[in-house]
Design a protein around this motif. Sequence first.
Motif, PDB file in Angstrom:
ATOM      1  N   SER A   1       4.968 -34.876  -6.684  1.00 52.09           N
ATOM      2  CA  SER A   1       6.222 -34.341  -6.140  1.00 52.09           C
ATOM      3  C   SER A   1       7.097 -33.768  -7.249  1.00 52.09           C
ATOM      4  O   SER A   1       7.704 -32.708  -7.092  1.00 52.09           O
ATOM      5  N   GLN A   2       7.167 -34.482  -8.369  1.00 52.41           N
ATOM      6  CA  GLN A   2       7.981 -34.007  -9.490  1.00 52.41           C
ATOM      7  C   GLN A   2       7.433 -32.693 -10.027  1.00 52.41           C
ATOM      8  O   GLN A   2       8.187 -31.752 -10.303  1.00 52.41           O
ATOM      9  N   ALA A   3       6.113 -32.628 -10.187  1.00 47.34           N
ATOM     10  CA  ALA A   3       5.491 -31.412 -10.715  1.00 47.34           C
ATOM     11  C   ALA A   3       5.718 -30.238  -9.780  1.00 47.34           C
ATOM     12  O   ALA A   3       5.996 -29.114 -10.212  1.00 47.34           O
ATOM     13  N   ARG A   4       5.619 -30.493  -8.478  1.00 54.06           N
ATOM     14  CA  ARG A   4       5.864 -29.414  -7.512  1.00 54.06           C
ATOM     15  C   ARG A   4       7.323 -28.977  -7.560  1.00 54.06           C
ATOM     16  O   ARG A   4       7.626 -27.778  -7.489  1.00 54.06           O
ATOM     17  N   TRP A   5       8.234 -29.940  -7.669  1.00 54.35           N
ATOM     18  CA  TRP A   5       9.659 -29.611  -7.712  1.00 54.35           C
ATOM     19  C   TRP A   5       9.985 -28.741  -8.918  1.00 54.35           C
ATOM     20  O   TRP A   5      10.701 -27.749  -8.821  1.00 54.35           O
ATOM     21  N   GLU A   6       9.442 -29.107 -10.068  1.00 54.35           N
ATOM     22  CA  GLU A   6       9.684 -28.334 -11.278  1.00 54.35           C
ATOM     23  C   GLU A   6       9.099 -26.934 -11.157  1.00 54.35           C
ATOM     24  O   GLU A   6       9.699 -25.953 -11.606  1.00 54.35           O
TER      25      GLU A   6
ATOM     26  N   SER B   1       8.740 -25.314  -8.366  1.00 50.03           N
ATOM     27  CA  SER B   1       9.592 -24.592  -7.417  1.00 50.03           C
ATOM     28  C   SER B   1      10.848 -24.066  -8.095  1.00 50.03           C
ATOM     29  O   SER B   1      11.278 -22.933  -7.845  1.00 50.03           O
ATOM     30  N   LEU B   2      11.446 -24.898  -8.950  1.00 48.74           N
ATOM     31  CA  LEU B   2      12.655 -24.472  -9.650  1.00 48.74           C
ATOM     32  C   LEU B   2      12.376 -23.280 -10.556  1.00 48.74           C
ATOM     33  O   LEU B   2      13.233 -22.413 -10.746  1.00 48.74           O
ATOM     34  N   ALA B   3      11.185 -23.243 -11.130  1.00 47.76           N
ATOM     35  CA  ALA B   3      10.832 -22.150 -12.037  1.00 47.76           C
ATOM     36  C   ALA B   3      10.323 -20.921 -11.308  1.00 47.76           C
ATOM     37  O   ALA B   3      10.162 -19.859 -11.917  1.00 47.76           O
ATOM     38  N   SER B   4      10.088 -21.049 -10.002  1.00 43.17           N
ATOM     39  CA  SER B   4       9.532 -19.939  -9.241  1.00 43.17           C
ATOM     40  C   SER B   4      10.569 -18.840  -9.049  1.00 43.17           C
ATOM     41  O   SER B   4      11.753 -19.104  -8.819  1.00 43.17           O
ATOM     42  N   GLY B   5      10.092 -17.615  -9.107  1.00 47.79           N
ATOM     43  CA  GLY B   5      11.019 -16.496  -9.001  1.00 47.79           C
ATOM     44  C   GLY B   5      11.143 -15.901  -7.618  1.00 47.79           C
ATOM     45  O   GLY B   5      11.871 -14.934  -7.426  1.00 47.79           O
TER      46      GLY B   5
ATOM     47  N   ALA C   1       4.782 -21.263  -0.644  1.00 49.12           N
ATOM     48  CA  ALA C   1       3.362 -21.537  -0.911  1.00 49.12           C
ATOM     49  C   ALA C   1       3.193 -22.921  -1.529  1.00 49.12           C
ATOM     50  O   ALA C   1       2.259 -23.658  -1.184  1.00 49.12           O
ATOM     51  N   LEU C   2       4.089 -23.301  -2.442  1.00 48.89           N
ATOM     52  CA  LEU C   2       4.038 -24.633  -3.039  1.00 48.89           C
ATOM     53  C   LEU C   2       4.300 -25.709  -1.995  1.00 48.89           C
ATOM     54  O   LEU C   2       3.656 -26.765  -1.990  1.00 48.89           O
TER      55      LEU C   2
END
Length: 333
Positions: A231-236, A238-242, A249-250
């Motif tokens: 969950s943490q990896a996905r959240w990070e 997502s935050l970096a996604s443009g 998709a994530l």
Amino acid sequence: MRPAPAGPYGPPRQMPVHWQPRRKSSAGPIIGGVLGLAAVGFVVVVLGAAAADRSGAEDAVVTSSGDGSRTVREPQRGERRPVKEQRAPLNTSLKENTVYTAGALPRTRCPGGRANVFDHRQIKAHILKTAKCMDRAWRTTLEKVGIPFEPPKWVVASGKGRGPCGDFPQANSAAPYYCPRTMSVYASTKAMANGNGESVGYARMSSWHGAFTAMMGHEYGHHVQQLTGLSQARWERSLASGSESRRLALSRRLELQANCFAGMFMRAVAASYPVPAARRDDLFAFWGSLGDHPGWPRDHGSPPNNGVWFRQGWQKQQAYQCNTWAMPAKAVS
């Protein structure tokens, strides 16, 4: 209908990682010349003896007797000294997470009983009972590969409520949700059975309590993702996604993986629950009816893919088979 809300999924807690304590140095303090050579010699002797004591303690062989007492002795010539087990740090990444080495869930005894999904008292008791089965199965599996385990908490109301991640059920949704902030599952039994707003209840698709247990298995899958760092990896990420399309998709990969984990659990309890062939087919049909229907945000995956990933967990049973993050986009659309 969707298997879980898109709702607020705040930053999860950091995943604890294994660490190795630093060994203390056996070097003594530097003694100033003002103390004289005699004092220096005395300090060196004392420190040398202390270091020898520590070395002996580390190499000593400890045995335990039936009465709980412990005996410390020096190792005999030719006897192997005990070796301390050291684990590699946990991998909390999306594609190579440590959880993928965990294998299958153990066969777990979990009789389903005869709970009526329209009866709040009965279905709440059923949810809490089967949650204990999930605890037993996942604790064994995660701890086997060194992932610290903590059970989730459950808030099961008859009507509506509000948690730190928002209302439950959410507007026009019958789904429960998992909140990472409190590591808790929030659910309304009335909404799940009868629907809420524009969302029909799950009982329209299956009035068997096994479908509700599988749904809670999906929410428990989010808890597994929280414990493992997924969950943490996905959240990070997502935050970096443009772009919003990448964030959606994530989200789909996260949700479909939780479906797979739910399938693993239902297979683990199938013999005792029980889940005969007809009920198994009901579960497959149930999950194939959930997902991103027209008009919904594309954050949970298409109904066919929801069904595919639940079956993946049921049929393959291995945690690595639930690695949605390594799959092509079409498989998680």
